[in-house]
Motif scaffolding. Structure first.
Motif, PDB file in Angstrom:
ATOM      1  N   THR A 183       4.044-103.315  54.055  1.00 31.04           N
ATOM      2  CA  THR A 183       4.879-104.376  54.909  1.00 31.04           C
ATOM      3  C   THR A 183       4.455-103.266  56.722  1.00 31.04           C
ATOM      4  O   THR A 183       3.389-103.154  56.373  1.00 31.04           O
ATOM      5  CB  THR A 183       5.916-103.194  54.918  1.00 31.04           C
ATOM      6  N   GLU A 184       5.557-104.042  56.892  1.00 33.29           N
ATOM      7  CA  GLU A 184       4.885-103.662  59.096  1.00 33.29           C
ATOM      8  C   GLU A 184       4.789-102.233  58.891  1.00 33.29           C
ATOM      9  O   GLU A 184       3.969-102.007  60.095  1.00 33.29           O
ATOM     10  CB  GLU A 184       6.111-104.367  59.696  1.00 33.29           C
ATOM     11  N   THR A 185       5.896-100.774  57.921  1.00 31.09           N
ATOM     12  CA  THR A 185       5.533 -99.574  58.616  1.00 31.09           C
ATOM     13  C   THR A 185       4.204 -98.764  57.344  1.00 31.09           C
ATOM     14  O   THR A 185       4.342 -97.636  57.775  1.00 31.09           O
ATOM     15  CB  THR A 185       6.312 -99.153  58.369  1.00 31.09           C
ATOM     16  N   ALA A 186       4.019-100.231  56.047  1.00 31.31           N
ATOM     17  CA  ALA A 186       3.961 -98.752  55.168  1.00 31.31           C
ATOM     18  C   ALA A 186       2.477 -99.590  54.096  1.00 31.31           C
ATOM     19  O   ALA A 186       2.969-100.554  55.012  1.00 31.31           O
ATOM     20  CB  ALA A 186       4.305 -98.261  54.562  1.00 31.31           C
ATOM     21  N   GLY A 187       1.618 -99.245  53.108  1.00 27.56           N
ATOM     22  CA  GLY A 187       1.619 -99.626  52.675  1.00 27.56           C
ATOM     23  C   GLY A 187       0.769 -98.753  51.274  1.00 27.56           C
ATOM     24  O   GLY A 187       0.692 -97.605  52.307  1.00 27.56           O
ATOM     25  N   GLY A 188       0.405 -99.333  50.856  1.00 25.92           N
ATOM     26  CA  GLY A 188       0.164 -99.117  49.342  1.00 25.92           C
ATOM     27  C   GLY A 188       0.521 -99.604  47.901  1.00 25.92           C
ATOM     28  O   GLY A 188       0.680-100.474  47.901  1.00 25.92           O
ATOM     29  N   MET A 189       1.146 -98.607  47.435  1.00 29.90           N
ATOM     30  CA  MET A 189       0.438 -98.797  45.738  1.00 29.90           C
ATOM     31  C   MET A 189       2.039 -97.757  45.215  1.00 29.90           C
ATOM     32  O   MET A 189       1.638 -96.939  45.494  1.00 29.90           O
ATOM     33  CB  MET A 189       0.102 -99.303  44.506  1.00 29.90           C
ATOM     34  N   PHE A 190       2.977 -98.627  44.183  1.00 29.84           N
ATOM     35  CA  PHE A 190       4.336 -97.763  43.763  1.00 29.84           C
ATOM     36  C   PHE A 190       3.726 -98.378  42.175  1.00 29.84           C
ATOM     37  O   PHE A 190       3.595 -99.406  41.993  1.00 29.84           O
ATOM     38  CB  PHE A 190       4.641 -97.018  43.959  1.00 29.84           C
ATOM     39  N   THR A 191       4.224 -97.303  40.701  1.00 24.30           N
ATOM     40  CA  THR A 191       3.870 -97.546  39.526  1.00 24.30           C
ATOM     41  C   THR A 191       5.307 -97.169  38.952  1.00 24.30           C
ATOM     42  O   THR A 191       6.206 -96.668  39.265  1.00 24.30           O
ATOM     43  CB  THR A 191       2.853 -96.473  39.143  1.00 24.30           C
ATOM     44  N   LEU A 192       5.924 -98.199  38.817  1.00 25.91           N
ATOM     45  CA  LEU A 192       7.151 -98.860  37.582  1.00 25.91           C
ATOM     46  C   LEU A 192       6.505 -98.778  36.021  1.00 25.91           C
ATOM     47  O   LEU A 192       6.303 -99.740  35.808  1.00 25.91           O
ATOM     48  CB  LEU A 192       7.692 -99.669  37.930  1.00 25.91           C
ATOM     49  N   PRO A 193       7.592 -97.542  35.456  1.00 26.42           N
ATOM     50  CA  PRO A 193       7.232 -97.693  34.201  1.00 26.42           C
ATOM     51  C   PRO A 193       7.735 -99.438  33.469  1.00 26.42           C
ATOM     52  O   PRO A 193       9.202 -99.636  33.867  1.00 26.42           O
ATOM     53  CB  PRO A 193       7.936 -96.964  33.159  1.00 26.42           C
ATOM     54  N   ILE A 194       7.109 -99.095  31.959  1.00 19.99           N
ATOM     55  CA  ILE A 194       7.848-100.885  31.764  1.00 19.99           C
ATOM     56  C   ILE A 194       8.540-100.901  30.741  1.00 19.99           C
ATOM     57  O   ILE A 194       9.902-102.122  30.872  1.00 19.99           O
ATOM     58  CB  ILE A 194       6.643-101.938  31.362  1.00 19.99           C
ATOM     59  N   ASP A 195       9.173 -99.587  30.103  1.00 14.96           N
ATOM     60  CA  ASP A 195       9.573 -99.463  29.247  1.00 14.96           C
ATOM     61  C   ASP A 195      10.717 -98.573  29.359  1.00 14.96           C
ATOM     62  O   ASP A 195      11.228 -98.389  28.183  1.00 14.96           O
ATOM     63  CB  ASP A 195       8.957 -99.312  27.904  1.00 14.96           C
ATOM     64  N   ARG A 196      10.852 -97.634  30.322  1.00  8.08           N
ATOM     65  CA  ARG A 196      12.100 -96.711  30.028  1.00  8.08           C
ATOM     66  C   ARG A 196      12.190 -96.918  31.951  1.00  8.08           C
ATOM     67  O   ARG A 196      12.123 -97.263  32.701  1.00  8.08           O
ATOM     68  CB  ARG A 196      11.461 -95.518  30.263  1.00  8.08           C
ATOM     69  N   PRO A 197      13.459 -96.194  32.233  1.00  4.58           N
ATOM     70  CA  PRO A 197      13.303 -95.734  33.229  1.00  4.58           C
ATOM     71  C   PRO A 197      12.230 -95.046  34.103  1.00  4.58           C
ATOM     72  O   PRO A 197      11.679 -94.278  32.939  1.00  4.58           O
ATOM     73  CB  PRO A 197      14.770 -95.428  33.789  1.00  4.58           C
ATOM     74  N   THR A 198      12.782 -94.832  35.766  1.00  7.30           N
ATOM     75  CA  THR A 198      11.836 -93.909  36.025  1.00  7.30           C
ATOM     76  C   THR A 198      12.290 -92.702  37.322  1.00  7.30           C
ATOM     77  O   THR A 198      13.286 -93.736  37.895  1.00  7.30           O
ATOM     78  CB  THR A 198      10.683 -93.987  36.183  1.00  7.30           C
ATOM     79  N   THR A 199      12.292 -91.972  37.691  1.00  3.39           N
ATOM     80  CA  THR A 199      13.402 -91.616  39.192  1.00  3.39           C
ATOM     81  C   THR A 199      12.064 -91.393  39.983  1.00  3.39           C
ATOM     82  O   THR A 199      11.010 -90.662  40.028  1.00  3.39           O
ATOM     83  CB  THR A 199      13.928 -89.905  38.248  1.00  3.39           C
ATOM     84  N   ILE A 200      12.701 -91.942  41.193  1.00  5.16           N
ATOM     85  CA  ILE A 200      11.573 -91.757  42.768  1.00  5.16           C
ATOM     86  C   ILE A 200      12.593 -91.164  43.757  1.00  5.16           C
ATOM     87  O   ILE A 200      14.080 -91.318  43.174  1.00  5.16           O
ATOM     88  CB  ILE A 200      11.481 -93.091  43.049  1.00  5.16           C
ATOM     89  N   PRO A 201      11.993 -90.141  44.978  1.00  5.87           N
ATOM     90  CA  PRO A 201      12.800 -90.054  45.552  1.00  5.87           C
ATOM     91  C   PRO A 201      13.608 -90.896  46.334  1.00  5.87           C
ATOM     92  O   PRO A 201      13.470 -92.220  46.528  1.00  5.87           O
ATOM     93  CB  PRO A 201      11.388 -89.188  46.443  1.00  5.87           C
ATOM     94  N   SER A 202      15.063 -90.287  46.394  1.00  3.92           N
ATOM     95  CA  SER A 202      16.000 -91.249  46.876  1.00  3.92           C
ATOM     96  C   SER A 202      15.192 -91.470  48.424  1.00  3.92           C
ATOM     97  O   SER A 202      16.000 -93.039  48.832  1.00  3.92           O
ATOM     98  CB  SER A 202      16.789 -90.855  47.186  1.00  3.92           C
ATOM     99  N   ASN A 203      14.517 -91.634  49.414  1.00  9.27           N
ATOM    100  CA  ASN A 203      14.534 -91.847  50.662  1.00  9.27           C
ATOM    101  C   ASN A 203      12.997 -92.891  50.589  1.00  9.27           C
ATOM    102  O   ASN A 203      12.687 -93.379  50.639  1.00  9.27           O
ATOM    103  CB  ASN A 203      13.694 -90.693  51.487  1.00  9.27           C
ATOM    104  N   LEU A 204      12.628 -92.751  48.909  1.00 10.49           N
ATOM    105  CA  LEU A 204      11.409 -94.155  49.322  1.00 10.49           C
ATOM    106  C   LEU A 204      12.633 -95.149  48.191  1.00 10.49           C
ATOM    107  O   LEU A 204      11.927 -96.532  48.094  1.00 10.49           O
ATOM    108  CB  LEU A 204      10.000 -93.820  47.940  1.00 10.49           C
ATOM    109  N   LEU A 205      13.715 -94.159  48.045  1.00  7.68           N
ATOM    110  CA  LEU A 205      14.333 -96.562  47.122  1.00  7.68           C
ATOM    111  C   LEU A 205      14.964 -97.841  48.103  1.00  7.68           C
ATOM    112  O   LEU A 205      14.501 -98.686  47.656  1.00  7.68           O
ATOM    113  CB  LEU A 205      15.334 -95.746  46.605  1.00  7.68           C
ATOM    114  N   GLU A 206      14.819 -97.712  49.265  1.00  9.15           N
ATOM    115  CA  GLU A 206      15.287 -99.000  50.158  1.00  9.15           C
ATOM    116  C   GLU A 206      13.602 -99.268  49.857  1.00  9.15           C
ATOM    117  O   GLU A 206      13.661-100.383  50.331  1.00  9.15           O
ATOM    118  CB  GLU A 206      15.480 -98.147  51.632  1.00  9.15           C
ATOM    119  N   ILE A 207      12.873 -98.853  50.356  1.00  9.30           N
ATOM    120  CA  ILE A 207      11.655 -99.840  50.701  1.00  9.30           C
ATOM    121  C   ILE A 207      10.900-100.241  49.169  1.00  9.30           C
ATOM    122  O   ILE A 207      10.653-101.579  48.837  1.00  9.30           O
ATOM    123  CB  ILE A 207       9.791 -98.707  50.955  1.00  9.30           C
TER     124      ILE A 207
END
Length: 478
Positions: free
Chosen positions: A244-268
């Motif tokens: 994006t204009e302010t960030a770049g990289g990679m995040f990993t989302l499990p395919i077969d189950r939910p995952t918990t991420i920090p709430s401050n990263l939810l928007e991006i």
């Protein structure tokens, strides 16, 4: 920030490539600084150096980001050789309100030994006066032959940091030793760049290019290795690459189950998935992604997190929306989801350089060709990919295709004399089947009879393999 493009690459004694050089399509243009799409595809048989080139780009990014190459340093060097060499030439275009502020050519060279990384940086900023010739010169050269030396030219060292015994020069020596121990680039280490920033004058044409290349590597240069797709193949997770204009990289989302991420990263994460979904539904009609929020919970560090799961939305016959976990989708859809955000960024942003190993993995060949055609015709960024699918040979310009050869000391080549009416795919297959008139053949011929004979011989040996009953039980359950 300026627009940076890779113009040329040369690798020597790197993995299974003794020597190879590639000029990028933008290097063939009348104006190498033109900020338009630049697509390069690398084709060839298995084990011929395609992935090796992508690995070289990954090492380049690691060095320019000032990160540790680590144990991979010794793995980079061809068997029986003492060192590997990488050289990359860049173009740097700075625009100011639409007009050209300056153009630069920048060359970075690295010699990788088992314990050291020797580097040199050359640059030229052509004069705006046509009559005044501009010559490329060495800006910094860092070797490890002498323990007390920091870098050359000595005049530049003295002008920036003082005499040989000054406190700053001693600090540089310590930084250099630390970078050597950790297998990092000294010239692009954060420590050296900070000291350089504090010591150099503003608008120093000798120093400023280092910061431009370092910023490019951290924010606009992406390399996606094929081995990163192992998570997708195992149905474990999807590594989502983004920029994006302010960030770049990679995040990993499990395919077969939910995952918990920090709430401050939810928007991006929401923004990235929404962007992917808007384009994905046009590429594959009916496929719409959604990020399902399943509530909040505390994380291990005590902060509040949001539980999410990536799913596909389906429209039922009664008009209701049904959500299906992404684990039930094909590997191709998961692969496209993983790389699509960066493809969108490369399409829209001339500053992006994106390299993908085995882009065709799991993607329908006609769709692959159309995506590449769109990027080449109306995109803005630089895309480098390897593939075994030959359909893009019919959709891309001949300058955008490089083939690996059987000649280890001249590993990369192009098919010349390709006319507008020629089919590059047919020309390539003809050279593979009938052989090439050039010294560097494009395919190391295999003997079908010998392969069939080897399979028969091994098949008979397999029949003679006996396993004890208790061992057989352990193997079947193991």
């Amino acid at each position: 920030m300026p627009i940076v493009r890779i113009q040329r690459a040369a690798i020597r004694n790197f993995r299974n490539v003794e020597s190879g050089e590639i000029r990028f399509p933008c290097n063939y243009g009348e104006d190498i600084f033109a900020p338009k799409a630049d697509v390069l595809g690398i084709y060839g048989q298995n084990g011929s150096g395609k992935t090796t080139f992508i690995d070289a780009l990954e090492i380049l990014k690691t060095l320019l980001c000032g990160q540790k190459v680590g144990t991979e340093l010794s793995d980079c060097i061809s068997y029986g050789q003492e060192q590997a060499e990488l050289q990359f030439e860049f173009s740097i275009l700075k625009l100011d309100k639409g007009s050209v502020s300056y153009r630069r050519r920048f060359i970075y060279s690295a010699i990788l030994s088992r314990d050291t990384i020797d580097e040199s940086v050359k640059c030229v900023t052509p004069s705006s006066v046509p009559e005044k010739a501009s010559r490329i010169k060495t800006i910094f050269e860092c070797t490890h032959e002498a323990e007390n030396a920091v870098f050359l030219p000595q005049v530049k060292l003295d002008s920036l940091f003082g005499t040989k015994q000054s406190a700053k020069v001693n600090e540089l020596r310590v930084t250099k030793l630390l970078c050597q121990k950790e297998h990092r680039s000294f010239l692009f280490s954060p420590e050296f760049l900070k000291m350089l920033h504090d010591a150099a004058q503003k608008n120093d044409n000798d120093v400023e290019p280092l910061f431009e290349i370092a910023y490019f590597a951290k924010t606009s240069f992406f390399v996606i290795l094929n081995r990163n797709n192992g998570l997708i193949s195992l149905d474990a997770a999807i590594p989502v690459n983004f920029r994006t204009e302010t960030a770049g990289g990679m995040f990993t989302l499990p395919i077969d189950r939910p995952t918990t991420i920090p709430s401050n990263l939810l928007e991006i994460v929401q923004q990235v998935i929404s962007t992917i979904s808007m384009v994905l539904c046009k590429i594959i009609p009916g496929v719409k992604l959604t990020l399902v929020e399943l509530g909040t919970e505390l994380m291990e560090d005590g902060n509040q997190g949001t539980k999410i799961q990536l799913a596909r939305e389906l429209l039922c016959a009664n008009g209701e929306t049904h959500r299906l976990p992404l684990k039930y989708e094909s590997e191709g859809i998961k692969k496209i989801t993983s790389i699509l955000h960066l493809l969108i960024a490369a399409y829209n942003n001339p500053s992006i350089t994106l390299a993908i190993d085995e882009l065709d993995s799991g993607i329908y060949e006609y769709l692959l060709g159309e995506l590449l055609r769109i990027i080449q015709n109306s995109g803005k960024g630089q895309l480098i990919f390897t593939s075994h699918n030959l359909y893009p040979l019919e959709t891309l310009d001949s300058d955008s295709i490089v083939f690996t050869t059987t000649k280890n000391d001249d590993r990369y080549t192009r098919i010349r004399s390709v006319r507008a009416t020629n089919n590059l795919r047919s020309m390539y297959l003809r050279e593979v089947i009938l052989g090439s008139n050039n010294d560097a053949a494009l395919y190391e011929e295999t003997n079908v009879s010998e392969i069939a004979h080897a399979m028969r011989v091994v098949g008979k040996r397999m029949e003679n393999i006996s396993i004890k009953e208790e061992t057989s039980s352990e193997v079947s359950h193991g």
